[in-house]
Design an enzyme around this catalytic site. Structure first.
Site, PDB file in Angstrom:
ATOM      1  N   GLY A  18      37.245  26.091  46.483  1.00 21.43           N
ATOM      2  CA  GLY A  18      36.416  26.245  45.296  1.00 21.43           C
ATOM      3  C   GLY A  18      36.954  25.433  44.137  1.00 21.43           C
ATOM      4  N   GLY A  20      35.494  25.327  41.160  1.00 20.47           N
ATOM      5  CA  GLY A  20      34.833  25.820  39.952  1.00 20.47           C
ATOM      6  C   GLY A  20      35.873  25.958  38.855  1.00 20.47           C
ATOM      7  N   PHE A  21      35.609  26.852  37.899  1.00 20.54           N
ATOM      8  CA  PHE A  21      36.515  26.967  36.763  1.00 20.54           C
ATOM      9  C   PHE A  21      37.920  27.397  37.189  1.00 20.54           C
ATOM     10  CE2 PHE A  21      32.479  27.163  34.471  1.00 20.54           C
ATOM     11  CZ  PHE A  21      32.757  26.293  33.438  1.00 20.54           C
ATOM     12  N   GLY A  22      37.988  28.376  38.104  1.00 16.64           N
ATOM     13  CA  GLY A  22      39.293  28.903  38.494  1.00 16.64           C
ATOM     14  C   GLY A  22      40.073  27.931  39.365  1.00 16.64           C
ATOM     15  N   VAL A  86      33.656  26.365  53.694  1.00 14.02           N
ATOM     16  CA  VAL A  86      34.582  27.286  54.364  1.00 14.02           C
ATOM     17  C   VAL A  86      33.768  28.457  54.937  1.00 14.02           C
ATOM     18  CG1 VAL A  86      36.443  28.946  53.919  1.00 14.02           C
ATOM     19  CG2 VAL A  86      36.557  26.632  52.969  1.00 14.02           C
ATOM     20  N   GLU A 178      19.222  33.324  26.930  1.00 15.55           N
ATOM     21  CA  GLU A 178      19.214  31.892  26.620  1.00 15.55           C
ATOM     22  C   GLU A 178      17.999  31.201  27.243  1.00 15.55           C
ATOM     23  OE1 GLU A 178      23.957  31.242  25.753  1.00 15.55           O
ATOM     24  OE2 GLU A 178      23.305  31.019  27.812  1.00 15.55           O
ATOM     25  N   ASP A 307      35.189  34.870  39.800  1.00 18.08           N
ATOM     26  CA  ASP A 307      34.034  35.744  40.030  1.00 18.08           C
ATOM     27  C   ASP A 307      34.056  36.424  41.389  1.00 18.08           C
ATOM     28  OD1 ASP A 307      33.105  35.002  37.599  1.00 18.08           O
ATOM     29  OD2 ASP A 307      31.250  34.079  38.294  1.00 18.08           O
ATOM     30  N   ALA A 323      33.841  32.259  32.499  1.00 18.68           N
ATOM     31  CA  ALA A 323      34.670  31.081  32.760  1.00 18.68           C
ATOM     32  C   ALA A 323      36.106  31.215  32.230  1.00 18.68           C
ATOM     33  CB  ALA A 323      33.986  29.844  32.180  1.00 18.68           C
TER      34      ALA A 323
HETATM   35  C1  LIG Z   1      23.720  30.454  34.695  1.00 19.22           C
HETATM   36  C2  LIG Z   1      25.120  30.875  34.351  1.00 19.22           C
HETATM   37  C3  LIG Z   1      25.502  30.892  33.023  1.00 19.22           C
HETATM   38  C4  LIG Z   1      26.803  31.281  32.679  1.00 19.22           C
HETATM   39  N1  LIG Z   1      27.157  31.262  31.359  1.00 19.22           N
HETATM   40  C5  LIG Z   1      28.430  31.528  31.013  1.00 19.22           C
HETATM   41  C6  LIG Z   1      28.853  31.429  29.665  1.00 19.22           C
HETATM   42  O1  LIG Z   1      28.049  31.120  28.762  1.00 19.22           O
HETATM   43  N2  LIG Z   1      30.168  31.650  29.385  1.00 19.22           N
HETATM   44  C7  LIG Z   1      31.056  31.986  30.356  1.00 19.22           C
HETATM   45  O2  LIG Z   1      32.243  32.134  30.064  1.00 19.22           O
HETATM   46  N3  LIG Z   1      30.694  32.120  31.634  1.00 19.22           N
HETATM   47  C8  LIG Z   1      29.394  31.896  31.995  1.00 19.22           C
HETATM   48  N4  LIG Z   1      29.003  32.012  33.304  1.00 19.22           N
HETATM   49  C9  LIG Z   1      29.959  32.529  34.283  1.00 19.22           C
HETATM   50  C10 LIG Z   1      30.940  31.473  34.723  1.00 19.22           C
HETATM   51  O3  LIG Z   1      30.273  30.279  35.055  1.00 19.22           O
HETATM   52  C11 LIG Z   1      31.721  32.016  35.908  1.00 19.22           C
HETATM   53  O4  LIG Z   1      32.394  33.178  35.505  1.00 19.22           O
HETATM   54  C12 LIG Z   1      32.740  31.009  36.421  1.00 19.22           C
HETATM   55  O5  LIG Z   1      32.070  29.872  36.906  1.00 19.22           O
HETATM   56  C13 LIG Z   1      33.599  31.626  37.515  1.00 19.22           C
HETATM   57  O6  LIG Z   1      34.483  30.669  37.977  1.00 19.22           O
HETATM   58  P1  LIG Z   1      34.940  30.672  39.502  1.00 19.22           P
HETATM   59  O7  LIG Z   1      35.957  29.598  39.613  1.00 19.22           O
HETATM   60  O8  LIG Z   1      35.278  32.047  39.918  1.00 19.22           O
HETATM   61  O9  LIG Z   1      33.630  30.308  40.325  1.00 19.22           O
HETATM   62  P2  LIG Z   1      32.675  29.046  40.233  1.00 19.22           P
HETATM   63  O10 LIG Z   1      32.868  28.317  38.954  1.00 19.22           O
HETATM   64  O11 LIG Z   1      31.319  29.560  40.552  1.00 19.22           O
HETATM   65  O12 LIG Z   1      33.183  28.110  41.400  1.00 19.22           O
HETATM   66  C14 LIG Z   1      33.116  28.474  42.728  1.00 19.22           C
HETATM   67  C15 LIG Z   1      33.211  27.210  43.563  1.00 19.22           C
HETATM   68  O13 LIG Z   1      33.403  27.573  44.913  1.00 19.22           O
HETATM   69  C16 LIG Z   1      32.604  26.766  45.742  1.00 19.22           C
HETATM   70  N5  LIG Z   1      32.334  27.511  46.966  1.00 19.22           N
HETATM   71  C17 LIG Z   1      31.748  28.718  47.087  1.00 19.22           C
HETATM   72  N6  LIG Z   1      31.719  29.107  48.360  1.00 19.22           N
HETATM   73  C18 LIG Z   1      32.292  28.119  49.089  1.00 19.22           C
HETATM   74  C19 LIG Z   1      32.535  27.933  50.471  1.00 19.22           C
HETATM   75  N7  LIG Z   1      32.186  28.851  51.379  1.00 19.22           N
HETATM   76  N8  LIG Z   1      33.128  26.795  50.871  1.00 19.22           N
HETATM   77  C20 LIG Z   1      33.484  25.846  49.967  1.00 19.22           C
HETATM   78  N9  LIG Z   1      33.280  25.981  48.651  1.00 19.22           N
HETATM   79  C21 LIG Z   1      32.688  27.098  48.198  1.00 19.22           C
HETATM   80  C22 LIG Z   1      31.346  26.541  44.908  1.00 19.22           C
HETATM   81  O14 LIG Z   1      30.639  25.391  45.337  1.00 19.22           O
HETATM   82  C23 LIG Z   1      31.934  26.382  43.510  1.00 19.22           C
HETATM   83  O15 LIG Z   1      32.233  25.051  43.194  1.00 19.22           O
HETATM   84  C24 LIG Z   1      27.709  31.645  33.675  1.00 19.22           C
HETATM   85  C25 LIG Z   1      27.315  31.627  35.015  1.00 19.22           C
HETATM   86  C26 LIG Z   1      26.037  31.245  35.349  1.00 19.22           C
HETATM   87  C27 LIG Z   1      25.611  31.219  36.797  1.00 19.22           C
END
Ligand SMILES: Cc1cc2nc3c(=O)[nH]c(=O)nc-3n(C[C@H](O)[C@H](O)[C@H](O)COP(=O)(O)OP(=O)(O)OC[C@H]3O[C@@H](n4cnc5c(N)ncnc54)[C@H](O)[C@@H]3O)c2cc1C
Length: 427
Positions: A18, A20-22, A86, A178, A307, A323
């Site tokens: 992943g 994403g942010f984390g 994965v 929003e 998340d 995030a």
């Molecule tokens: C529409 C929307 C608006 C939001 N607005 C806000 C906001 O204004 N402020 C705020 O702080 N937060 C906001 N959030 C929440 C924030 O985006 C999440 O809390 C944050 O992205 C969590 O980070 P993460 O690293 O856990 O997951 P994510 O950032 O979701 O990253 C997960 C990553 O894992 C990858 N992945 C998943 N499953 C697999 C797999 N099986 N194999 C390979 N890769 C995989 C995905 O492709 C992704 O790149 C919002 C979320 C959404 C959906």
């Protein structure tokens, strides 16, 4: 020896699932550590989800809020980026399993796979009320919104035209609020001069929420302010009404049927299946329950963050799925891996809440920093500056700032492109 201590002569292998942010934050923070990193993501881009709704409402282009992961890590020779999905974890043999049959060995694993929207057991609603999580979701919604106006332009039946010009958003958290405010502005400020047969001012934007108020995570006064702000934009806010049906004709809520051709789901999330991969304990939303050091119980070499997990903060409430929380956890895991490689035991993770922000249309926002609460134009400027600051790269920051100034000054939303289909297909 702690689980992360490196074998002499061999680099410690960290697999991060992943970007994403984390996951990306952990990768950044491991720069210079004696590790080799494999970062796996099923998408080739890191996505700034907080501004996804602006792509869905034609305010920003996709490339303004997403960056190729490979490009972001081009200067990190110890990081290998893999574009793969994965499908499981073989914890006994310390291997990450990929959907295509390959496996990646690890010494330390970090699961940062995020969440998706959830339909509370009604997955059959998804085709009619899609959610917003990926760039594809955003361009699909953009297409549905714009096509609805296009079809209304040549619809002679008043009831069918009204259904085409009714936009329903289900869920009044930050994303729902929003979306509702921006769709209302699109109809009210941007589109009117472009159409000949319809008055886009008459479009209805209905925000339905099962709970008693919008923005439940904010204080009562900020949520009341947000509701008034939405209503001043013409949004119809329906509180305390649970949706009981979504179909091709519209939505059923509070015992009433509303004819609407565009439904958007902004209620509820479901964690990625990380807990299932490990047979680990999870909450009702599928979020993996982690130890105070963010490892998975019984697996000291597997961390999970963001998340896809649940853990309580210092106030004994669950850390929110936002995030900054995912980034703090990514930062913590990088520090924990470094500490373990030095033979030290990391202190438990401690979450610090930095505040909640939501935009209400193009001139207002609400910000809840706990003791300090802001609203109106001042909050909007802080909201805008904060979002621009967190974007990656000068070019994107400038582009987004110019797009917003243009929307402010001219009500023009440049990304009004209908892609992924012809005029024959609506849904
Ligand atoms: C529409 C929307 C608006 C939001 N607005 C806000 C906001 O204004 N402020 C705020 O702080 N937060 C906001 N959030 C929440 C924030 O985006 C999440 O809390 C944050 O992205 C969590 O980070 P993460 O690293 O856990 O997951 P994510 O950032 O979701 O990253 C997960 C990553 O894992 C990858 N992945 C998943 N499953 C697999 C797999 N099986 N194999 C390979 N890769 C995989 C995905 O492709 C992704 O790149 C919002 C979320 C959404 C959906």
């Amino acid at each position: 020896m702690t689980p992360a201590q490196a074998d002499p002569g061999k680099r410690h292998r960290v697999v991060i699932v992943g970007a994403g942010f984390g996951g990306l934050e952990a990768t950044y923070r491991l720069a210079g550590a004696p590790v080799s990193i494999t970062l796996v993501d099923r998408r080739n881009h890191h996505l700034f989800q907080p501004l996804l709704y602006q792509v869905a409402t034609a305010s920003l282009a996709t490339s303004e809020i997403a960056w190729p992961i490979r490009y972001l890590l081009r200067d990190r020779p110890e990081v290998t980026t893999l574009f793969a999905t994965v499908s499981g974890v073989d914890a006994q043999n310390k291997r990450v399993l990929l959907e295509d049959g390959d496996a990646l060995p690890y010494d330390t694993l970090l699961l940062a796979t995020g969440a998706r929207h959830a339909y509370f057991g009604h997955d059959e609603w998804e085709p009619f009320a899609p959610g917003l999580k990926t760039l594809e979701d955003a361009t699909t919604l953009r297409r549905r919104i714009l096509v609805a106006f296009e079809r209304a332009e040549r619809e002679s039946d008043p009831a069918r035209r009204a259904a085409l010009m009714t936009f329903v958003i289900i869920g009044a958290g930050p994303t729902g609020v929003e979306l509702a405010g921006t769709i209302a502005e699109l109809a009210r400020d941007t589109l009117p001069p472009d159409f000949r047969n319809i008055d886009t001012h008459s479009a209805r934007v209905v925000l339905i929420e099962a709970g008693p108020r919008v923005l439940a995570g904010f204080s009562d006064d900020l949520s009341a302010y947000a509701q008034r702000g939405l209503e001043s934009l013409g949004v119809e806010v329906m509180l305390g009404k649970a949706v009981t049906e979504c179909n091709a004709d519209g939505v059923m809520y509070g015992g009433e049927q509303l004819q609407a051709k565009t439904l958007i789901w902004a209620a509820g999330v479901r964690a990625s299946p990380a807990a299932e991969w490990l047979g680990a304990a999870a909450d009702r939303a599928g979020r993996l329950q982690v130890e105070p050091d963010l490892t998975v119980s019984g697996h000291p070499d597997i961390f999970a963050i963001g998340d896809t997990v649940t853990i309580n903060g210092p106030d004994a409430k669950p850390v929110p799925g936002i995030a900054p929380a995912a980034k703090q956890q990514g930062r913590y895991v990088a520090a924990a891996i470094r500490a373990r490689l030095r033979g030290e035991q990391p202190a438990p993770f401690r979450y610090q809440h930095s505040g909640s922000l939501a935009q209400i249309g193009k001139r207002k926002a609400v910000i809840d920093f706990g003791r300090i609460k802001l609203r109106g134009a001042v909050a909007w400027w802080i909201w805008g500056i904060a979002h621009i600051y967190f974007l990656i790269g000068l070019r994107n920051r400038l582009q987004v700032a110019i797009s917003w100034l243009w929307i402010h000054a001219r009500d023009q939303r440049a990304a009004r492109l209908i892609t992924q289909g012809s005029s024959k297909v609506v849904r």
